[in-house]
Design a protein around this motif. Structure first.
Motif, PDB file in Angstrom:
ATOM      1  N   ASN A 165       0.816  -1.216   0.000  1.00 53.09           N
ATOM      2  CA  ASN A 165       0.000   0.000   0.000  1.00 53.09           C
ATOM      3  C   ASN A 165       0.849   1.266   0.000  1.00 53.09           C
ATOM      4  O   ASN A 165       0.310   2.379   0.079  1.00 53.09           O
ATOM      5  N   GLY A 166       2.175   1.096  -0.080  1.00 50.79           N
ATOM      6  CA  GLY A 166       3.066   2.236  -0.228  1.00 50.79           C
ATOM      7  C   GLY A 166       3.556   2.869   1.060  1.00 50.79           C
ATOM      8  O   GLY A 166       4.191   3.929   1.025  1.00 50.79           O
ATOM      9  N   LEU A 167       3.314   2.238   2.203  1.00 53.85           N
ATOM     10  CA  LEU A 167       3.768   2.800   3.476  1.00 53.85           C
ATOM     11  C   LEU A 167       5.273   2.613   3.643  1.00 53.85           C
ATOM     12  O   LEU A 167       5.830   1.570   3.269  1.00 53.85           O
ATOM     13  N   LEU A 168       5.938   3.620   4.204  1.00 54.55           N
ATOM     14  CA  LEU A 168       7.360   3.540   4.514  1.00 54.55           C
ATOM     15  C   LEU A 168       7.554   2.732   5.794  1.00 54.55           C
ATOM     16  O   LEU A 168       6.622   2.539   6.577  1.00 54.55           O
ATOM     17  N   ASN A 169       8.787   2.306   6.029  1.00 58.35           N
ATOM     18  CA  ASN A 169       9.065   1.504   7.227  1.00 58.35           C
ATOM     19  C   ASN A 169       8.645   2.215   8.508  1.00 58.35           C
ATOM     20  O   ASN A 169       8.059   1.607   9.408  1.00 58.35           O
ATOM     21  N   LYS A 170       8.939   3.517   8.588  1.00 52.25           N
ATOM     22  CA  LYS A 170       8.600   4.242   9.814  1.00 52.25           C
ATOM     23  C   LYS A 170       7.083   4.360   9.994  1.00 52.25           C
ATOM     24  O   LYS A 170       6.584   4.365  11.123  1.00 52.25           O
ATOM     25  N   GLN A 171       6.343   4.432   8.877  1.00 47.23           N
ATOM     26  CA  GLN A 171       4.889   4.497   8.954  1.00 47.23           C
ATOM     27  C   GLN A 171       4.312   3.149   9.409  1.00 47.23           C
ATOM     28  O   GLN A 171       3.382   3.106  10.225  1.00 47.23           O
ATOM     29  N   ILE A 172       4.877   2.074   8.889  1.00 44.78           N
ATOM     30  CA  ILE A 172       4.426   0.738   9.288  1.00 44.78           C
ATOM     31  C   ILE A 172       4.715   0.509  10.763  1.00 44.78           C
ATOM     32  O   ILE A 172       3.884  -0.025  11.508  1.00 44.78           O
TER      33      ILE A 172
END
Length: 212
Positions: A165-172
């Motif tokens: 879904n395009g989330l970055l590692n920090k967002q996940i």
């Protein structure tokens, strides 16, 4: 025959109809759920459930994501997909991911009962009129990807979905409440298990497989 089942569908009227068909096929308790979260909770709390009828478009299911979650967390549970939409490509994907059958919601009670009897006899079941519509050539890359999905842990599957879904590692990491370094470790493990080189490729294949 006694078998505990779970009808996972957000339409009350269809749950009633399916309950009637299931009751005619075997003895046993029949549980119900209306979204993926409830479905996973019930399976976690009751390890006697052997058969799940899973609505493709039920809230939280997101295509075939719910099927993958159940197969990873409860590999001994039989999962039958049900839907009002008869899409041969989607059915093929569901079978690749471990579903034991597909029952259209338009099916008569007799047909549903025949499908359940066939599945309980250890065979997969798909409506006869859909067989001829199946693609003769199965995408080998997608088939291999579906097989490798089985190697992921439930947590890794969640991370892969977020990556797709395009989330970055920090967002996940923020969404899951864990450290970013842990997400990086998950990402490396996911790519290794899937036999892929980058998360973009993993995301594309994941969406192709899960989406109807």
């Amino acid at each position: 025959m006694s078998c505990k089942s779970l009808i996972a569908d957000d339409h009350p009227l269809f749950r009633v109809a399916l309950r009637q068909a299931v009751s005619a096929c075997f003895d046993g308790d029949i549980a119900e759920s209306a979204d993926l979260h409830q479905t996973l909770e019930q399976l976690q709390q009751d390890d006697t459930i052997e058969l799940v009828f899973l609505d493709v478009n039920m809230p939280g299911n997101d295509g075939l994501y719910g099927l993958s979650q159940i197969r990873l967390k409860h590999p001994d549970v039989l999962v039958v997909m049900v839907s009002a939409i008869e899409q041969p490509v989607m059915i093929q994907k569901a079978l690749q991911l471990g579903a034991v059958g597909f029952i259209p919601k338009s099916s008569s009670l007799d047909v549903i009962q025949h499908a359940i009897d066939t599945i309980l006899d250890g065979q997969s079941w798909v409506p006869e009129h859909l067989h001829s519509q199946f693609d003769q050539v199965v995408d080998s890359e997608q088939s291999a990807f579906a097989k490798n999905i089985e190697q992921l842990t439930p947590q890794q599957l969640v991370v892969l979905k977020m990556m797709a879904n395009g989330l970055l590692n920090k967002q996940i990491a923020y969404e899951l409440g864990i450290k970013e370094t842990t997400i990086k470790q998950h990402g490396s493990a996911i790519l290794k298990k899937l036999g892929l080189n980058n998360r973009t490729q993993a995301g594309v294949l994941f969406k192709q497989l899960m989406n109807q």
